[in-house]
Design a protein around this motif. Structure first.
Motif, PDB file in Angstrom:
ATOM      1  N   ASP A   1       0.727  -1.250   0.062  1.00 14.38           N
ATOM      2  CA  ASP A   1       0.030   0.166   0.113  1.00 14.38           C
ATOM      3  C   ASP A   1       0.948   1.267   0.104  1.00 14.38           C
ATOM      4  O   ASP A   1       0.563   2.353  -0.846  1.00 14.38           O
ATOM      5  N   PHE A   2       1.936   1.189   1.040  1.00 14.51           N
ATOM      6  CA  PHE A   2       2.914   2.336   0.686  1.00 14.51           C
ATOM      7  C   PHE A   2       3.659   2.582  -0.570  1.00 14.51           C
ATOM      8  O   PHE A   2       3.552   3.714  -1.087  1.00 14.51           O
ATOM      9  N   LEU A   3       3.914   1.617  -1.033  1.00 19.24           N
ATOM     10  CA  LEU A   3       4.570   1.511  -2.473  1.00 19.24           C
ATOM     11  C   LEU A   3       3.715   2.054  -3.731  1.00 19.24           C
ATOM     12  O   LEU A   3       3.921   2.872  -4.041  1.00 19.24           O
ATOM     13  N   LEU A   4       2.200   1.761  -3.549  1.00 17.94           N
ATOM     14  CA  LEU A   4       1.251   2.164  -4.381  1.00 17.94           C
ATOM     15  C   LEU A   4       1.100   3.675  -4.235  1.00 17.94           C
ATOM     16  O   LEU A   4       0.883   4.173  -5.109  1.00 17.94           O
ATOM     17  N   GLY A   5       1.036   3.994  -2.963  1.00 11.37           N
ATOM     18  CA  GLY A   5       0.644   5.410  -2.592  1.00 11.37           C
ATOM     19  C   GLY A   5       2.065   6.200  -3.142  1.00 11.37           C
ATOM     20  O   GLY A   5       1.715   7.445  -3.710  1.00 11.37           O
ATOM     21  N   PHE A   6       3.023   5.831  -2.792  1.00 14.40           N
ATOM     22  CA  PHE A   6       4.196   6.688  -3.254  1.00 14.40           C
ATOM     23  C   PHE A   6       4.291   6.786  -4.852  1.00 14.40           C
ATOM     24  O   PHE A   6       4.431   7.874  -5.293  1.00 14.40           O
ATOM     25  N   ILE A   7       3.997   5.736  -5.321  1.00 16.07           N
ATOM     26  CA  ILE A   7       4.202   5.526  -6.732  1.00 16.07           C
ATOM     27  C   ILE A   7       3.003   6.567  -7.620  1.00 16.07           C
ATOM     28  O   ILE A   7       3.237   7.532  -8.369  1.00 16.07           O
ATOM     29  N   THR A   8       1.926   6.591  -6.902  1.00 17.07           N
ATOM     30  CA  THR A   8       0.638   7.496  -7.207  1.00 17.07           C
ATOM     31  C   THR A   8       1.067   8.850  -7.086  1.00 17.07           C
ATOM     32  O   THR A   8       1.048   9.845  -7.938  1.00 17.07           O
ATOM     33  N   GLY A   9       1.775   9.218  -6.016  1.00 20.07           N
ATOM     34  CA  GLY A   9       2.058  10.651  -5.652  1.00 20.07           C
ATOM     35  C   GLY A   9       2.958  11.050  -6.399  1.00 20.07           C
ATOM     36  O   GLY A   9       3.051  12.081  -7.109  1.00 20.07           O
ATOM     37  N   VAL A  10       4.129  10.007  -6.933  1.00 20.29           N
ATOM     38  CA  VAL A  10       5.136  10.543  -7.811  1.00 20.29           C
ATOM     39  C   VAL A  10       4.490  10.969  -9.245  1.00 20.29           C
ATOM     40  O   VAL A  10       4.884  12.131  -9.708  1.00 20.29           O
ATOM     41  N   VAL A  11       3.745  10.002  -9.758  1.00 18.68           N
ATOM     42  CA  VAL A  11       2.759  10.160 -10.969  1.00 18.68           C
ATOM     43  C   VAL A  11       2.118  11.437 -10.902  1.00 18.68           C
ATOM     44  O   VAL A  11       2.303  12.448 -11.776  1.00 18.68           O
ATOM     45  N   ALA A  12       1.406  11.591  -9.857  1.00 19.29           N
ATOM     46  CA  ALA A  12       0.595  12.991  -9.683  1.00 19.29           C
ATOM     47  C   ALA A  12       1.471  14.211  -9.875  1.00 19.29           C
ATOM     48  O   ALA A  12       1.184  15.207 -10.586  1.00 19.29           O
ATOM     49  N   GLY A  13       2.633  14.092  -9.219  1.00 19.11           N
ATOM     50  CA  GLY A  13       3.556  15.431  -9.126  1.00 19.11           C
ATOM     51  C   GLY A  13       4.092  15.354 -10.463  1.00 19.11           C
ATOM     52  O   GLY A  13       4.063  16.762 -10.807  1.00 19.11           O
ATOM     53  N   ILE A  14       4.393  14.606 -10.911  1.00 16.99           N
ATOM     54  CA  ILE A  14       5.027  14.602 -12.479  1.00 16.99           C
ATOM     55  C   ILE A  14       3.729  15.270 -13.345  1.00 16.99           C
ATOM     56  O   ILE A  14       4.226  16.224 -14.251  1.00 16.99           O
ATOM     57  N   LEU A  15       2.881  14.740 -13.523  1.00 16.37           N
ATOM     58  CA  LEU A  15       1.667  15.282 -14.464  1.00 16.37           C
ATOM     59  C   LEU A  15       1.261  16.570 -13.968  1.00 16.37           C
ATOM     60  O   LEU A  15       0.969  17.429 -14.739  1.00 16.37           O
ATOM     61  N   THR A  16       1.422  17.044 -12.797  1.00 21.78           N
ATOM     62  CA  THR A  16       1.016  18.421 -12.466  1.00 21.78           C
ATOM     63  C   THR A  16       2.208  19.533 -12.194  1.00 21.78           C
ATOM     64  O   THR A  16       1.757  20.508 -11.949  1.00 21.78           O
ATOM     65  N   ALA A  17       3.523  18.762 -12.721  1.00 19.35           N
ATOM     66  CA  ALA A  17       4.472  19.612 -12.701  1.00 19.35           C
ATOM     67  C   ALA A  17       4.456  20.850 -13.547  1.00 19.35           C
ATOM     68  O   ALA A  17       3.860  20.623 -14.725  1.00 19.35           O
ATOM     69  N   PRO A  18       5.190  22.054 -13.600  1.00 18.35           N
ATOM     70  CA  PRO A  18       5.127  23.219 -14.440  1.00 18.35           C
ATOM     71  C   PRO A  18       5.799  22.737 -15.642  1.00 18.35           C
ATOM     72  O   PRO A  18       6.508  23.822 -16.047  1.00 18.35           O
ATOM     73  N   LYS A  19       6.323  21.574 -16.031  1.00 22.26           N
ATOM     74  CA  LYS A  19       6.908  21.263 -17.280  1.00 22.26           C
ATOM     75  C   LYS A  19       5.986  20.944 -18.365  1.00 22.26           C
ATOM     76  O   LYS A  19       4.681  20.519 -18.102  1.00 22.26           O
ATOM     77  N   SER A  20       6.311  21.079 -19.663  1.00 15.40           N
ATOM     78  CA  SER A  20       5.542  20.575 -20.679  1.00 15.40           C
ATOM     79  C   SER A  20       5.365  19.334 -20.698  1.00 15.40           C
ATOM     80  O   SER A  20       5.984  18.609 -20.183  1.00 15.40           O
ATOM     81  N   GLY A  21       4.364  18.802 -21.428  1.00 15.15           N
ATOM     82  CA  GLY A  21       4.144  17.281 -21.571  1.00 15.15           C
ATOM     83  C   GLY A  21       5.118  16.728 -22.125  1.00 15.15           C
ATOM     84  O   GLY A  21       5.609  15.449 -21.808  1.00 15.15           O
ATOM     85  N   GLN A  22       5.863  17.151 -23.116  1.00 17.31           N
ATOM     86  CA  GLN A  22       6.728  16.563 -23.768  1.00 17.31           C
ATOM     87  C   GLN A  22       8.200  16.500 -23.023  1.00 17.31           C
ATOM     88  O   GLN A  22       8.841  15.496 -22.791  1.00 17.31           O
ATOM     89  N   GLU A  23       8.344  17.646 -21.947  1.00 22.57           N
ATOM     90  CA  GLU A  23       9.378  17.585 -21.039  1.00 22.57           C
ATOM     91  C   GLU A  23       9.066  16.398 -19.931  1.00 22.57           C
ATOM     92  O   GLU A  23      10.147  15.355 -19.735  1.00 22.57           O
ATOM     93  N   SER A  24       7.861  16.248 -19.752  1.00 22.72           N
ATOM     94  CA  SER A  24       7.551  15.368 -18.719  1.00 22.72           C
ATOM     95  C   SER A  24       7.803  13.962 -19.374  1.00 22.72           C
ATOM     96  O   SER A  24       8.291  12.899 -18.482  1.00 22.72           O
ATOM     97  N   ARG A  25       7.158  13.663 -20.270  1.00 19.42           N
ATOM     98  CA  ARG A  25       7.141  12.446 -20.990  1.00 19.42           C
ATOM     99  C   ARG A  25       8.712  12.036 -21.197  1.00 19.42           C
ATOM    100  O   ARG A  25       9.124  10.851 -21.113  1.00 19.42           O
ATOM    101  N   GLN A  26       9.665  12.711 -21.706  1.00 21.09           N
ATOM    102  CA  GLN A  26      11.188  12.639 -21.895  1.00 21.09           C
ATOM    103  C   GLN A  26      11.664  12.205 -20.483  1.00 21.09           C
ATOM    104  O   GLN A  26      12.401  11.483 -20.340  1.00 21.09           O
ATOM    105  N   TRP A  27      11.271  13.116 -19.377  1.00 21.94           N
ATOM    106  CA  TRP A  27      11.879  12.758 -17.963  1.00 21.94           C
ATOM    107  C   TRP A  27      11.413  11.434 -17.591  1.00 21.94           C
ATOM    108  O   TRP A  27      12.228  10.531 -17.048  1.00 21.94           O
ATOM    109  N   ILE A  28      10.316  11.188 -17.818  1.00 21.74           N
ATOM    110  CA  ILE A  28       9.734   9.583 -17.500  1.00 21.74           C
ATOM    111  C   ILE A  28      10.452   8.784 -18.186  1.00 21.74           C
ATOM    112  O   ILE A  28      10.695   7.719 -17.667  1.00 21.74           O
ATOM    113  N   GLN A  29      10.475   8.765 -19.497  1.00 22.50           N
ATOM    114  CA  GLN A  29      11.301   7.920 -20.420  1.00 22.50           C
ATOM    115  C   GLN A  29      12.726   7.701 -19.805  1.00 22.50           C
ATOM    116  O   GLN A  29      13.175   6.681 -19.889  1.00 22.50           O
ATOM    117  N   ASP A  30      13.457   8.985 -19.378  1.00 18.03           N
ATOM    118  CA  ASP A  30      14.763   8.977 -19.121  1.00 18.03           C
ATOM    119  C   ASP A  30      14.823   8.076 -17.652  1.00 18.03           C
ATOM    120  O   ASP A  30      16.083   7.021 -17.539  1.00 18.03           O
TER     121      ASP A  30
END
Length: 109
Positions: A6-35
């Protein structure tokens, strides 16, 4: 175990939510996730390779130990076989001597 999951799932959910709401463009976020995914994949591959190498090394050590024991057992077996054959030969010689002695004593009388 469940709380860790449950902790790991919550952590991953939080990270994904943070990435998706970060002030980066979609392309930058996708590139960061890919990297990051590439980096983590390489790390896992490296760990796997190290683990495989460690297992191979341990297998080689076990093989060497087994070969050593096998050689020792074969050597000891040969020694026991030689001693056994010597005793059999000795007993056969004594038996022949006894038979010869008996033959001589029968002929003399």
């Amino acid at each position: 175990m469940k709380s860790s999951r449950d902790f790991l799932l919550g952590f991953i959910t939080g990270v994904v939510a943070g990435i998706l709401t970060a002030p980066k463009s979609g392309q930058e976020s996708r590139q960061w996730i890919q990297d990051e995914a590439d980096k983590r994949t390489k790390d896992l591959q490296d760990q796997w390779s190290k683990g495989v190498e460690q297992v191979k090394a341990q297998v080689e050590q076990v093989k060497a130990q087994v070969n050593q024991w096998t050689g020792k057992l074969q050597s000891e077996g040969e020694q026991h076989k030689d001693k056994y054959n010597e005793k059999v030969d000795d007993m056969a010689s004594k038996a022949h001597e006894g038979v010869d002695s008996a033959k001589k004593s029968v002929k003399v009388d």
